[in-house]
Design a protein around this motif. Sequence first.
Motif, PDB file in Angstrom:
ATOM      1  N   HIS A   1       0.833  -1.276  -0.124  1.00  0.00           N
ATOM      2  CA  HIS A   1       0.025  -0.004   0.202  1.00  0.00           C
ATOM      3  C   HIS A   1       0.810   1.265  -0.216  1.00  0.00           C
ATOM      4  N   VAL A   2       2.089   1.126   0.764  1.00  0.00           N
ATOM      5  CA  VAL A   2       3.028   2.201   0.652  1.00  0.00           C
ATOM      6  C   VAL A   2       3.520   2.540  -0.775  1.00  0.00           C
ATOM      7  N   GLY A   3       3.775   1.579  -1.399  1.00  0.00           N
ATOM      8  CA  GLY A   3       4.232   1.626  -2.573  1.00  0.00           C
ATOM      9  C   GLY A   3       3.263   2.080  -3.595  1.00  0.00           C
ATOM     10  N   ALA A   4       2.033   1.757  -3.450  1.00  0.00           N
ATOM     11  CA  ALA A   4       0.923   1.924  -4.452  1.00  0.00           C
ATOM     12  C   ALA A   4       0.558   3.585  -4.008  1.00  0.00           C
ATOM     13  N   LEU A   5       0.677   3.901  -2.781  1.00  0.00           N
ATOM     14  CA  LEU A   5       0.358   5.262  -2.466  1.00  0.00           C
ATOM     15  C   LEU A   5       1.274   6.118  -2.799  1.00  0.00           C
ATOM     16  N   GLU A   6       2.614   5.863  -2.885  1.00  0.00           N
ATOM     17  CA  GLU A   6       3.712   6.494  -3.365  1.00  0.00           C
ATOM     18  C   GLU A   6       3.421   6.736  -4.923  1.00  0.00           C
ATOM     19  N   ASP A   7       3.136   5.701  -5.651  1.00  0.00           N
ATOM     20  CA  ASP A   7       2.724   5.834  -7.167  1.00  0.00           C
ATOM     21  C   ASP A   7       1.799   6.907  -7.463  1.00  0.00           C
ATOM     22  N   ALA A   8       0.611   6.413  -6.467  1.00  0.00           N
ATOM     23  CA  ALA A   8      -0.479   7.564  -6.808  1.00  0.00           C
ATOM     24  C   ALA A   8      -0.046   9.040  -6.492  1.00  0.00           C
ATOM     25  N   LEU A   9       0.579   9.046  -5.498  1.00  0.00           N
ATOM     26  CA  LEU A   9       1.300  10.290  -5.430  1.00  0.00           C
ATOM     27  C   LEU A   9       2.039  10.994  -6.115  1.00  0.00           C
ATOM     28  N   ALA A  10       2.965  10.172  -6.553  1.00  0.00           N
ATOM     29  CA  ALA A  10       3.858  10.709  -7.996  1.00  0.00           C
ATOM     30  C   ALA A  10       2.967  10.921  -9.178  1.00  0.00           C
ATOM     31  N   ARG A  11       2.179  10.123  -9.308  1.00  0.00           N
ATOM     32  CA  ARG A  11       1.064  10.279 -10.516  1.00  0.00           C
ATOM     33  C   ARG A  11       0.465  11.670 -10.281  1.00  0.00           C
ATOM     34  N   ILE A  12      -0.103  11.736  -9.002  1.00  0.00           N
ATOM     35  CA  ILE A  12      -0.754  13.162  -8.843  1.00  0.00           C
ATOM     36  C   ILE A  12       0.262  14.376  -9.109  1.00  0.00           C
ATOM     37  N   ARG A  13       1.380  14.201  -8.525  1.00  0.00           N
ATOM     38  CA  ARG A  13       2.298  15.348  -8.671  1.00  0.00           C
ATOM     39  C   ARG A  13       2.733  15.501 -10.190  1.00  0.00           C
ATOM     40  N   GLU A  14       3.006  14.413 -10.980  1.00  0.00           N
ATOM     41  CA  GLU A  14       3.141  14.674 -12.407  1.00  0.00           C
ATOM     42  C   GLU A  14       1.937  15.158 -13.130  1.00  0.00           C
ATOM     43  N   THR A  15       0.665  14.938 -12.662  1.00  0.00           N
ATOM     44  CA  THR A  15      -0.470  15.529 -13.014  1.00  0.00           C
ATOM     45  C   THR A  15      -0.691  16.864 -12.860  1.00  0.00           C
ATOM     46  N   ASN A  16      -0.017  17.138 -11.822  1.00  0.00           N
ATOM     47  CA  ASN A  16      -0.262  18.582 -11.163  1.00  0.00           C
ATOM     48  C   ASN A  16       0.635  19.585 -11.819  1.00  0.00           C
ATOM     49  N   SER A  17       1.960  18.840 -11.906  1.00  0.00           N
ATOM     50  CA  SER A  17       3.014  19.428 -12.817  1.00  0.00           C
ATOM     51  C   SER A  17       2.429  19.859 -14.230  1.00  0.00           C
ATOM     52  N   ALA A  18       2.010  18.672 -14.893  1.00  0.00           N
ATOM     53  CA  ALA A  18       1.274  18.799 -16.129  1.00  0.00           C
ATOM     54  C   ALA A  18       0.259  19.842 -16.220  1.00  0.00           C
ATOM     55  N   LEU A  19      -0.608  19.720 -15.008  1.00  0.00           N
ATOM     56  CA  LEU A  19      -1.571  20.882 -15.026  1.00  0.00           C
ATOM     57  C   LEU A  19      -1.221  22.214 -14.905  1.00  0.00           C
ATOM     58  N   GLN A  20      -0.097  22.544 -14.186  1.00  0.00           N
ATOM     59  CA  GLN A  20       0.432  23.817 -14.108  1.00  0.00           C
ATOM     60  C   GLN A  20       0.969  24.239 -15.444  1.00  0.00           C
TER      61      GLN A  20
END
Length: 584
Positions: free
Chosen positions: A248-267
């Motif tokens: 779950h830690v790995g999945a959450l880290e991946d999810a947060l990484a995707r969110i950061r990537e999406t947020n970066s792409a959004l910005q």
Amino acid sequence: MSEKRTPLLGFVGKLPSGTALGNSGKTHCPLCMGLFKAPRLLPCLHTVCTTCLEQLEPFSVVDIGGGDSDTSSEGAIFQELKPRSLQPQIGILCPVCDAQVDLPVGGVKALTIDHLAMNDVMLESLRGEGQGLVCDLCSDREVEKRCQTCKANLCHFCCQAHRRQKKTIHHTMVDLKDLKGYSRIAKAILCPAHPAEELRLFCELCDRPVCRDCVVGEHREHPYDFASNVIHKHGDSVRELLRGTQPHVGALEDALARIRETNSALQERVEAVAADVRTFSEGYIKAIEEHRDKLLKQLEDIRVQKENSLQLQKAQLEQLLADMRTGVDFTEHLLTSGSDLEILITKGVVVERLTTLNRVAYNARPGVSERICFSPQEKAGRCRGYEVYGAIKTKEIDPAKCVLQGEDLHRAREKQTASFTVLCKDAAGESMGRGGDNIQVAVVPKDKKDRSPCSPVRTMVQDNKDGTYYVSYTPKEPGVYTVLVCVKEQHVQGSPFTVTVRKRHRSHPGVFHCCTFCSSGGQKTARCACGGTMPGGYLGCGHGHKGHPGRPHWSCCGKFTEKSECTWTGGHNTARSVLRTVAL
């Protein structure tokens, strides 16, 4: 049952070379940012100093489960179970994650002590050559030695006293500087119920560490064993739970990484779109400003042109007025002061001059008007690639150039709507291309002398917004009518004109057929207005027989045009009124 000195969970002993002995996250309080002092472990697994927790503002919560809380603490280990009831309880919020912490009965000091954090603090202090470590016995002097048997940090004085006592004379003493490679240098964990005893046993029934006094007291007859003997079983269960948690830690880290990537792409996308918006807006603003300047330049040119025309007309009229005044003054002086002979001698020149002046044509009205309007909603083409709006209008309608169009200009039927169109043009004969002009229309009987706009026939004028106006009216009686169409109180071209209103159109009472025989289904008594007959006693017409016109016609009046007015007037010839209701 003998005690085995095996390392607990493999943490006791020297760390591998190069391994860091803790970090600020394990040794420093998140509130005061200093080294932990009496650290307490919260249910959310965050550690905070006892003093810092006591400074947090508590709040009241309702413990539906009763007196016991899920918050584990050493103080709660030995509390007796209370009956389950609804009672108020004090809680605080974790300063790190804002999780709700239900405080046990003993308050903050009843929370679990984080011994691992205390050990890390000691290791952190040890890296500073013992700075900050005080003797476990006197709590006054700095530490120099550590008793490996008692696991106590001792100052020089207490170390000497420790060696003189019979019970501790054979204990192993180690210099503090020799402990830098160790992973655990903390004090032994003592029983909260029996402070003189160390927690070395584990009660299987109560699932908690106990001391020797506990197993002969309240934990009598409970199954227990040394902590070193049961640690593997409990450690394995914790490891199993850890293995289930780590994905779950790995999945959450991946999810947060995707969110950061999406947020970066959004910005990045927002910045790109914002740049597009700014570029578009700046271009549009420049286009509007350029269009504005063109409109103002056009307006200035119009002003100059109109002023020049007015000045020219003014100069011409002023010159004509001066000539007129000269002629009038001279003639009046001649007639009032001159002798008969002087008048007769001068008459020829005066008459010729006044005649010439009277023949000069001039426009009493200004040659141009002040009418200039701005139409903000009208498309004005493209400027810098942008569609722009707004146009200056200076066209003036010229009644003499306006045109009347329509089939009903000179004919109409009583009680039927007649219509025509007024096409407005300027002095150059070009269409105005816009509406808004006041078109006045009056329809009056020709024998009526009153030609005012107030008419017994109601007229409707519809502005088509393109320079044309749709005019409609419904005459109530037949006769000859006069139609007046005025713009700016002047008649348009072709106005006034007359309209002959005939009686209402008469529809055909019969049928439009090829012959009586076909349309009546072979009836012998059916007649037709064409007068044709058939042999065999048929009173109507038939193809190729006597009197048949050879083409379709109306049975009532004999007309050959299907859409026409019936001319049958009735009378004695009843043949025209026989065949009426039989359809083709």
